[in-house]
Design a protein around this motif. Sequence first.
Motif, PDB file in Angstrom:
ATOM      1  N   THR A  19       0.834  -1.212   0.000  1.00 29.50           N
ATOM      2  CA  THR A  19       0.000   0.000   0.000  1.00 29.50           C
ATOM      3  C   THR A  19       0.867   1.259   0.000  1.00 29.50           C
ATOM      4  OG1 THR A  19      -1.670  -1.153   1.303  1.00 29.50           O
ATOM      5  CG2 THR A  19      -1.823   1.227   1.248  1.00 29.50           C
ATOM      6  N   LEU A  20       0.533   2.181  -0.895  1.00 28.27           N
ATOM      7  CA  LEU A  20       1.171   3.502  -0.924  1.00 28.27           C
ATOM      8  C   LEU A  20       0.196   4.501  -1.545  1.00 28.27           C
ATOM      9  CD1 LEU A  20       4.809   2.898  -2.265  1.00 28.27           C
ATOM     10  CD2 LEU A  20       4.193   3.789  -0.029  1.00 28.27           C
ATOM     11  N   PRO A  21       0.313   5.780  -1.188  1.00 32.00           N
ATOM     12  CA  PRO A  21      -0.480   6.796  -1.883  1.00 32.00           C
ATOM     13  C   PRO A  21       0.131   7.077  -3.267  1.00 32.00           C
ATOM     14  CG  PRO A  21       0.809   7.791  -0.114  1.00 32.00           C
ATOM     15  CD  PRO A  21       1.033   6.317  -0.041  1.00 32.00           C
ATOM     16  N   PRO A  22      -0.682   7.501  -4.218  1.00 33.41           N
ATOM     17  CA  PRO A  22      -0.192   7.721  -5.583  1.00 33.41           C
ATOM     18  C   PRO A  22       0.971   8.704  -5.688  1.00 33.41           C
ATOM     19  CG  PRO A  22      -2.587   7.865  -5.512  1.00 33.41           C
ATOM     20  CD  PRO A  22      -2.116   7.740  -4.101  1.00 33.41           C
ATOM     21  N   HIS A  23       0.933   9.804  -4.925  1.00 36.82           N
ATOM     22  CA  HIS A  23       2.016  10.788  -5.026  1.00 36.82           C
ATOM     23  C   HIS A  23       3.345  10.195  -4.571  1.00 36.82           C
ATOM     24  CE1 HIS A  23       1.061  11.353  -0.734  1.00 36.82           C
ATOM     25  NE2 HIS A  23       2.288  11.824  -0.623  1.00 36.82           N
ATOM     26  N   THR A  78       6.082  11.498 -13.238  1.00 33.37           N
ATOM     27  CA  THR A  78       5.099  12.534 -12.894  1.00 33.37           C
ATOM     28  C   THR A  78       3.823  11.879 -12.361  1.00 33.37           C
ATOM     29  OG1 THR A  78       4.064  12.533 -15.075  1.00 33.37           O
ATOM     30  CG2 THR A  78       5.966  14.010 -14.759  1.00 33.37           C
ATOM     31  N   ARG A  79       2.992  12.699 -11.753  1.00 34.36           N
ATOM     32  CA  ARG A  79       1.695  12.193 -11.259  1.00 34.36           C
ATOM     33  C   ARG A  79       0.810  11.749 -12.420  1.00 34.36           C
ATOM     34  NH1 ARG A  79      -0.055  15.388  -5.788  1.00 34.36           N
ATOM     35  NH2 ARG A  79       1.977  15.269  -4.801  1.00 34.36           N
ATOM     36  N   SER A 139      -0.584   7.944 -12.871  1.00 31.83           N
ATOM     37  CA  SER A 139      -2.015   7.715 -13.029  1.00 31.83           C
ATOM     38  C   SER A 139      -2.288   6.740 -14.168  1.00 31.83           C
ATOM     39  CB  SER A 139      -2.728   9.048 -13.281  1.00 31.83           C
ATOM     40  OG  SER A 139      -4.109   8.845 -13.389  1.00 31.83           O
ATOM     41  N   GLY A 140      -1.608   6.913 -15.292  1.00 32.72           N
ATOM     42  CA  GLY A 140      -1.766   5.997 -16.424  1.00 32.72           C
ATOM     43  C   GLY A 140      -1.301   4.591 -16.099  1.00 32.72           C
TER      44      GLY A 140
END
Length: 166
Positions: free
Chosen positions: A67-71, A80-81, A85-86
Amino acid sequence: MLELKHQALVEEAQRRGHATVAQLRLCFQLLALSSAIDRDCASRLAPHGLSEGRFIVLFLLHGAGGTLPPHELAERAGVTRATISGLLDGLQRDGLLQRRNDAEDGRRLQIVLTARGKRLAGDLFDQHTQWIGGLFNGLDSREQVQLSLLLEKVWRHTDAGQEAGT
């Protein structure tokens, strides 16, 4: 070992009598090796539906306990964010991860590996690291240390190496 474009540049440098032909050849050998490793990596990951970027996301999540946050994933992967995301979209479509709201702060998102994602990440990481390690089986430990020192020495002459040294 050289790619045709690099062989042409070496031959032209020789024709012009440049003193740096040997250094050009070394650089192009290193580039050819890097390209070959990249191609081999891609061909090993492709049967699993993974690119190098998607593989990196999987093993980063796996190494962080799933588990990790996207940023944070974007930061650790050096992308990059928008890129993360992609990558996450594709991995989610393939059932390897899920997006969940953070238990403590519902506004925050957590990326969580599925059971299938955990298995794949663990198996592939072991396979991949063994394959990479095997690339250097022809070198004894002294030669490996020497190669590492030499590569670092060359790296210091790149723009990135000079920026890092300041």
